[in-house]
Design a protein around this motif. Structure first.
Motif, short mmCIF file in Angstrom:
data_model
loop_
_atom_site.label_atom_id
_atom_site.label_comp_id
_atom_site.label_asym_id
_atom_site.label_seq_id
_atom_site.Cartn_x
_atom_site.Cartn_y
_atom_site.Cartn_z
N UNK A 19 0.83 -1.21 0.00
CA UNK A 19 0.00 0.00 0.00
C UNK A 19 0.86 1.26 0.00
N UNK A 20 1.95 1.24 0.77
CA UNK A 20 2.85 2.39 0.75
C UNK A 20 3.43 2.57 -0.65
N UNK A 329 -0.26 -14.10 -0.65
CA UNK A 329 -1.17 -13.98 -1.78
C UNK A 329 -2.40 -13.16 -1.41
N UNK A 330 -2.89 -13.34 -0.18
CA UNK A 330 -3.98 -12.48 0.31
C UNK A 330 -3.56 -11.02 0.25
N UNK A 335 -3.98 -5.71 -1.87
CA UNK A 335 -3.26 -4.50 -2.28
C UNK A 335 -3.66 -4.07 -3.69
N UNK A 336 -3.76 -5.02 -4.60
CA UNK A 336 -4.19 -4.67 -5.96
C UNK A 336 -5.59 -4.08 -5.96
N UNK A 337 -6.48 -4.67 -5.18
CA UNK A 337 -7.86 -4.18 -5.11
C UNK A 337 -7.92 -2.77 -4.56
N UNK A 338 -7.17 -2.52 -3.49
CA UNK A 338 -7.21 -1.20 -2.87
C UNK A 338 -6.48 -0.17 -3.71
N UNK A 339 -5.47 -0.59 -4.44
CA UNK A 339 -4.79 0.33 -5.36
C UNK A 339 -5.75 0.80 -6.45
N UNK A 340 -6.58 -0.13 -6.96
CA UNK A 340 -7.57 0.25 -7.97
C UNK A 340 -8.55 1.27 -7.40
N UNK A 341 -8.94 1.11 -6.15
CA UNK A 341 -9.83 2.09 -5.50
C UNK A 341 -9.12 3.43 -5.39
#
Length: 381
Positions: A19-20, A329-330, A335-341
């Motif tokens: 996330x950072x 993997x979680x 992280x990918x999902x929240x980056x898209x947001x």
């Protein structure tokens, strides 16, 4: 967007690093008073997908250091008797990577600074009126009486997760019968011969020993000094990790490791001298009894401002070697999902729901795999 993470274990820190890297505001709250306050556990094996997930979250500048402070995990897995006579082969392990959990955790703390707050556990949360709040925020309650507010709270606080207890009060974590002892012994030329490949399983009467090698490519502290001078890693030498599996506990309740080790040595009377030496030379500060647990499957709970990651939701026995891999993997997927947001490409609720559905399928498939393989390592009663 602000993400709150309960727990600074390797899964929560992997998420925080990712996330950072993506520019998302993240805060991690950990109950332990410091990064070195307790023994962190044993060598873990990373497979291709698990290692790829970890690398996806780590900043690229740390990739060379990660490679330097891990070790190879490849070759034949064999089963031997208590005199080291080979009974059978289990087949070669796919090329993997061995990592020391404590060294890896210290690496995952690099660069996070005051984003990680030790001595402040998440004890619960308040999501009352979540939909009506400006921005739909959640408030995490902390053990020191404080609180923190964010858009999403991620429970990555392990098998005893306080976040899971509130989110899923009916979720069950089962302690498996029997007893396991976790040991770490300095690697010597003599003892290295016990593990010529990826691992050795010793089958004895009423007792099994699982032995694996943690041989660092480079000493962690020296590698960090050269490759990433701002990162401080512990002075940890190569070792053999072993787990003794017994059908019954050696004694009532927790005891000093030295006494437990002495009783284990009594059980090894007549075994090959190298196996006796392995246990006799174990590091008492980095060895301990081990309770093997697993979570029972849970249905999707309905997406809200709180989600779960790793052992907080799908704790599993170590028999399939998938605990850390699944947590990474979680972390990478969330992280990918929240980056898209964060980039305006997805809505938070939909992105988190997609993560949760895939995480539950992946995680509990790994739990089932671990349970299915546990009998391979458990001695007969």
């Amino acid at each position: 967007m602000r993400v709150l993470v309960a727990g600074a274990g390797i899964g929560g820190l992997c998420l925080a690093q990712g996330l950072v890297r993506a520019g998302v505001d993240v805060r991690v709250f950990e109950r332990e008073p410091g990064a070195d306050s307790r023994y962190q556990g044993f060598r873990i094996g990373l497979d291709g997908p698990g290692l790829a997930a970890l690398r996806a979250c780590l900043p690229p500048r740390l990739h060379r250091l990660l490679e330097a402070v891990t070790g190879p995990l490849a070759g034949e897995r064999r089963v031997v008797d208590q005199q080291l006579n080979e009974l059978r082969k289990l087949g070669p392990a796919a090329d993997g990577t061995a990592a020391d959990r404590h060294v890896l955790r210290q690496l995952l703390l690099a660069g996070l600074g005051d984003r990680v707050e030790f001595g402040r556990a998440v004890t619960g949360y308040d999501a009352t009126g979540y939909q009506e709040r400006a921005g739909g925020r959640v408030e995490a309650r902390l053990s020191d009486g404080g609180s923190a507010v964010g858009d999403l709270l991620v429970g990555a606080d392990g098998v005893g997760s306080a976040v899971r207890r509130q989110l899923l009060p009916g979720a069950e974590v089962v302690d498996l019968p029997g007893n396991a002892l976790l040991g770490r012994t300095p690697l010597t030329e003599r003892l290295a011969a016990l593990v010529p490949g990826a691992g050795t399983l010793v089958r004895g009467s009423g007792l099994s020993l699982l032995i694996g090698r943690m041989e660092f490519r480079r000493p962690p502290r020296l590698a960090a000094a050269e490759l990433a001078p701002d990162v401080e890693l512990p002075h940890t030498e190569s070792y053999l990790r072993w787990v003794a599996m017994l059908p019954e506990p050696l004694g009532p309740g927790p005891e000093a490791w030295a006494r437990v080790r002495d009783r284990l040595l009594d059980l090894l009377d007549g075994w090959h001298p190298d196996l006796v030496e392995l246990v006799r030379r174990s590091d008492t500060g980095n060895s301990s009894p081990l309770t093997i647990r697993h979570a029972r499957p849970v249905p999707h709970w309905g997406t809200g401002p709180v989600t779960l990651l790793g052992d907080a939701v799908h704790a599993m026995p170590p028999s399939a070697g998938q605990g850390a891999n699944t947590a990474f993997r979680d972390a990478a997927q969330l992280c990918r999902s929240l980056t898209a947001v964060h980039c305006g490409e997805a809505e938070l609720a939909a992105a988190v729901e997609e993560y949760e559905l895939q995480m539950l399928d992946r995680g509990f498939a790994a739990v089932a795999d671990g349970l299915g393989r546990l009998s391979e390592f458990t001695p007969a009663r």
